[in-house]
Design a protein around this motif. Structure first.
Motif, PDB file in Angstrom:
ATOM      1  N   GLY A 405      53.724  35.100   6.764  1.00  0.00           N
ATOM      2  CA  GLY A 405      53.755  33.962   7.279  1.00  0.00           C
ATOM      3  C   GLY A 405      52.851  33.857   9.240  1.00  0.00           C
ATOM      4  N   GLY A 406      52.295  33.007   9.754  1.00  0.00           N
ATOM      5  CA  GLY A 406      51.725  32.739  10.751  1.00  0.00           C
ATOM      6  C   GLY A 406      50.084  31.953  10.768  1.00  0.00           C
ATOM      7  N   TYR A 407      49.755  32.794  11.844  1.00  0.00           N
ATOM      8  CA  TYR A 407      47.727  32.596  12.061  1.00  0.00           C
ATOM      9  C   TYR A 407      47.893  33.370  11.160  1.00  0.00           C
ATOM     10  N   GLU A 408      45.862  32.623  11.222  1.00  0.00           N
ATOM     11  CA  GLU A 408      45.312  34.057  10.051  1.00  0.00           C
ATOM     12  C   GLU A 408      44.326  33.999  10.505  1.00  0.00           C
ATOM     13  N   VAL A 409      43.753  35.441  10.817  1.00  0.00           N
ATOM     14  CA  VAL A 409      43.091  36.028  11.934  1.00  0.00           C
ATOM     15  C   VAL A 409      41.553  36.632  11.073  1.00  0.00           C
ATOM     16  N   SER A 410      40.606  36.242  12.207  1.00  0.00           N
ATOM     17  CA  SER A 410      39.620  36.638  11.560  1.00  0.00           C
ATOM     18  C   SER A 410      38.123  37.006  13.086  1.00  0.00           C
ATOM     19  N   GLY A 411      38.070  38.260  13.164  1.00  0.00           N
ATOM     20  CA  GLY A 411      38.197  38.813  13.935  1.00  0.00           C
ATOM     21  C   GLY A 411      38.872  38.381  15.671  1.00  0.00           C
ATOM     22  N   PRO A 412      37.574  37.213  16.592  1.00  0.00           N
ATOM     23  CA  PRO A 412      38.710  37.321  17.484  1.00  0.00           C
ATOM     24  C   PRO A 412      39.184  35.569  17.472  1.00  0.00           C
ATOM     25  N   ASP A 413      38.693  35.074  16.223  1.00  0.00           N
ATOM     26  CA  ASP A 413      39.029  33.947  15.747  1.00  0.00           C
ATOM     27  C   ASP A 413      40.957  33.545  14.659  1.00  0.00           C
ATOM     28  N   TYR A 414      41.372  32.638  15.041  1.00  0.00           N
ATOM     29  CA  TYR A 414      42.833  32.753  15.302  1.00  0.00           C
ATOM     30  C   TYR A 414      42.524  31.297  14.818  1.00  0.00           C
ATOM     31  N   ASN A 415      43.147  30.896  13.691  1.00  0.00           N
ATOM     32  CA  ASN A 415      43.810  29.411  12.721  1.00  0.00           C
ATOM     33  C   ASN A 415      44.758  29.727  12.202  1.00  0.00           C
ATOM     34  N   PHE A 416      45.544  28.243  13.069  1.00  0.00           N
ATOM     35  CA  PHE A 416      46.651  27.592  13.045  1.00  0.00           C
ATOM     36  C   PHE A 416      46.787  26.172  11.656  1.00  0.00           C
ATOM     37  N   SER A 417      47.191  26.863  10.360  1.00  0.00           N
ATOM     38  CA  SER A 417      48.053  26.223   9.072  1.00  0.00           C
ATOM     39  C   SER A 417      48.801  24.688   9.462  1.00  0.00           C
ATOM     40  N   ASN A 418      48.880  24.128   8.696  1.00  0.00           N
ATOM     41  CA  ASN A 418      49.778  23.164   8.830  1.00  0.00           C
ATOM     42  C   ASN A 418      51.034  22.863   8.731  1.00  0.00           C
ATOM     43  N   ALA A 419      51.414  24.521   8.263  1.00  0.00           N
ATOM     44  CA  ALA A 419      53.103  24.700   8.140  1.00  0.00           C
ATOM     45  C   ALA A 419      53.882  24.466   9.025  1.00  0.00           C
ATOM     46  N   ARG A 420      54.760  24.174   9.307  1.00  0.00           N
ATOM     47  CA  ARG A 420      55.840  23.499   9.500  1.00  0.00           C
ATOM     48  C   ARG A 420      55.967  24.483  11.173  1.00  0.00           C
ATOM     49  N   GLY A 421      56.354  24.036  12.122  1.00  0.00           N
ATOM     50  CA  GLY A 421      56.600  25.598  13.118  1.00  0.00           C
ATOM     51  C   GLY A 421      56.100  26.781  13.630  1.00  0.00           C
ATOM     52  N   HIS A 422      55.434  27.452  14.154  1.00  0.00           N
ATOM     53  CA  HIS A 422      54.817  28.232  13.944  1.00  0.00           C
ATOM     54  C   HIS A 422      54.713  28.899  12.740  1.00  0.00           C
ATOM     55  N   GLY A 423      55.244  29.086  11.899  1.00  0.00           N
ATOM     56  CA  GLY A 423      55.204  30.010  10.935  1.00  0.00           C
ATOM     57  C   GLY A 423      54.771  31.190  10.679  1.00  0.00           C
ATOM     58  N   GLY A 424      55.293  31.533  11.286  1.00  0.00           N
ATOM     59  CA  GLY A 424      55.607  33.131  11.089  1.00  0.00           C
ATOM     60  C   GLY A 424      57.087  33.381  11.863  1.00  0.00           C
ATOM     61  N   PHE A 425      57.487  34.444  10.196  1.00  0.00           N
ATOM     62  CA  PHE A 425      58.727  35.086  10.394  1.00  0.00           C
ATOM     63  C   PHE A 425      58.683  36.810   9.736  1.00  0.00           C
ATOM     64  N   LEU A 426      60.180  36.556  10.111  1.00  0.00           N
ATOM     65  CA  LEU A 426      59.988  38.599   9.935  1.00  0.00           C
ATOM     66  C   LEU A 426      61.342  38.598   8.553  1.00  0.00           C
ATOM     67  N   HIS A 427      60.697  39.719   8.115  1.00  0.00           N
ATOM     68  CA  HIS A 427      62.132  40.697   6.826  1.00  0.00           C
ATOM     69  C   HIS A 427      63.295  40.673   7.603  1.00  0.00           C
ATOM     70  N   TRP A 428      63.942  39.841   8.198  1.00  0.00           N
ATOM     71  CA  TRP A 428      65.556  40.005   8.972  1.00  0.00           C
ATOM     72  C   TRP A 428      66.344  41.444   8.777  1.00  0.00           C
ATOM     73  N   ASP A 429      66.562  41.671   7.764  1.00  0.00           N
ATOM     74  CA  ASP A 429      66.953  42.799   7.506  1.00  0.00           C
ATOM     75  C   ASP A 429      66.523  43.723   7.387  1.00  0.00           C
ATOM     76  N   SER A 430      65.800  43.914   7.755  1.00  0.00           N
ATOM     77  CA  SER A 430      64.181  44.988   7.697  1.00  0.00           C
ATOM     78  C   SER A 430      64.233  45.400   8.299  1.00  0.00           C
ATOM     79  N   ILE A 431      64.241  45.120  10.006  1.00  0.00           N
ATOM     80  CA  ILE A 431      63.691  45.167  11.742  1.00  0.00           C
ATOM     81  C   ILE A 431      64.726  46.229  12.376  1.00  0.00           C
ATOM     82  N   ALA A 432      65.646  46.323  11.945  1.00  0.00           N
ATOM     83  CA  ALA A 432      66.555  46.922  12.844  1.00  0.00           C
ATOM     84  C   ALA A 432      68.408  46.850  12.283  1.00  0.00           C
TER      85      ALA A 432
END
Length: 432
Positions: A405-432
């Motif tokens: 999730g989170g923002y979309e990237v196009s070269g130097p441009d970052y676009n933020f959607s209307n998803a609540r919060g900052h919109g990014g997350f991790l698959h918690w059990d897969s990181i450590a």
């Protein structure tokens, strides 16, 4: 980058009880949440879109005083990500990211995500220290009663005080604010002012050989980057050679020089002289001298501005509101670089208010972070709309993107959607 997905247990998404509440929250122009206890009315997050760039009366200060949070779970884990290539600056070298991810879940089911970056010789914490302090802060939140977000953030400031724990404090603050924003269904860029829902970043070329610099500059030119930030400060003559190579590869680019405290005042002025001879004028000269060399910083700033028309930014020299006041009062720099990991989110907002009131320009930057921390900083920069320089590129230097999730990237441009919060997350059990 920009992957969209849900974790298996839907840990980053939750929904409102009723369409009536949905309608209340969607009326952005009257978004004042006249509830004595929003958490009892709103059981969870809203992922519904809101009208783009519509002003909202419900801002960050309202959130702080109005929304209460009740932490159900809180945890920090290592967030280790390989880099595409070693990241070398004047004071350190990084071969991989070894940060801390923070996950906070409220009793209403909403989840907030934060990140504490670890950059040797820049952040005070190493990863083991950061993990231990994150665990302490998370335990405190789990044991605390329901309270306003403002009260909770104040308490976290007591648990993680000053510069020594600023990076961990920033990560915990991010997660708490993200969780609270999720609870009322507002994207962070709206919460911080709603000026814009996009930003454009520069991209950094670390300390490399002239040949490598030429190759990187050529690649970034093709990707659409117009501003290149060059790490300098280890070898004056070598720095000039690299600048010449970059100029050959990307003749029309704008330059930011970042010495990361690497020069003496005399060397910094010599660099500006050499660039003037090359007919190159950087748009910014960042932290030319050691952070405690206030006299040198002021001297370089004066010469740079008066003789060469170049602005100087204070980065490592600004690690607190007191530092910012000194910079303003003594005219030591023209720009202040805001990094959440240096002062935390609340500390950053204080410094931003001071700089804006005194007419200084602002830069938003980071350490070496994933799209969790960069997303939060990007939302803040887009929402406030007051940053002349944007340096939020480090996720582009990573070999992997662990963030969904989170923002979309196009070269130097970052676009933020209307998803609540900052919109990014991790698959918690897969990181450590």
């Amino acid at each position: 980058m920009g992957r969209i997905g849900l974790s298996q247990n839907f840990q980053s998404h939750c929904f409102l009880h009723s369409s009536t509440q949905h309608t209340q929250l969607s009326k952005a122009q009257n978004f004042s949440l006249n509830f004595k206890n929003p958490k009892k009315t709103i059981s969870a997050c809203m992922a519904a879109a809101m009208p783009t760039l519509t002003p909202t009366s419900f801002g960050f200060k309202n959130l702080m005083e109005t929304v209460t949070i009740d932490v159900h779970k809180a945890e920090g884990r290592p967030l280790n990500v390989p880099l595409i290539a070693p990241f070398t600056i004047a004071t350190s070298r990084l071969d991989k990211v070894e940060n801390i991810a923070i996950r906070i879940e409220l009793s209403n089911g909403c989840v907030g995500w934060g990140e504490a970056p670890i950059l040797p010789f820049v952040t005070a914490e190493d990863q083991p220290t950061a993990l231990a302090k994150a665990a302490e802060a998370c335990e405190f939140l789990r044991q605390s009663p329901e309270m306003t977000l403002n009260h909770a953030l104040t308490k976290i400031g007591d648990v993680l005080p000053g510069h020594d724990f600023a990076s961990v404090r920033a990560g915990v603050e991010m997660a708490m604010i993200d969780a609270a924003a999720n609870s009322i269904g507002i994207p962070l860029w709206r919460l911080f002012g709603g000026v814009s829902n996009s930003i454009s970043t520069d991209i950094t070329i670390p300390i490399v050989s002239p040949t490598e610099a030429f190759e990187l500059a050529s690649k970034y030119r093709k990707q659409g980057f117009k501003t290149l930030k060059l790490k300098v400060g280890k070898n004056l003559n070598g720095d000039i050679e690299v600048l010449q190579s970059i100029r050959a590869a990307h003749p029309n680019c704008l330059f930011i020089l970042d010495a990361n405290e690497g020069y003496t005042a005399k060397e910094a002025i010599k660099v500006l002289e050499k660039l003037h001879e090359m007919e190159v004028t950087p748009v910014l000269f960042e932290q030319p001298v050691h952070r405690d060399n206030w006299e040198g910083l002021g001297h370089v700033s004066q010469i740079a501005k008066d003789k060469y028309g170049v602005s100087v930014a204070a980065d490592e020299s600004c690690r607190s509101l007191a530092d910012a006041k000194k910079i303003v009062q003594e005219s030591l720099a023209d720009v202040i670089n805001i990094k959440l990991a240096k002062v935390g989110v609340l500390g950053a907002l204080e410094i931003i208010d001071l700089a804006r009131s005194m007419g200084l320009n602002l830069m938003i930057g980071g350490m070496v972070e994933t799209r969790l921390a960069m997303g939060f900083a990007g939302h803040l920069a887009a929402g406030l709309g007051c940053f002349k320089f944007v340096d939020l590129d480090t996720p582009l230097l990573l070999a992997e993107d662990p963030v969904f999730g989170g923002y979309e990237v196009s070269g130097p441009d970052y676009n933020f959607s209307n998803a609540r919060g900052h919109g990014g997350f991790l698959h918690w059990d897969s990181i450590a």
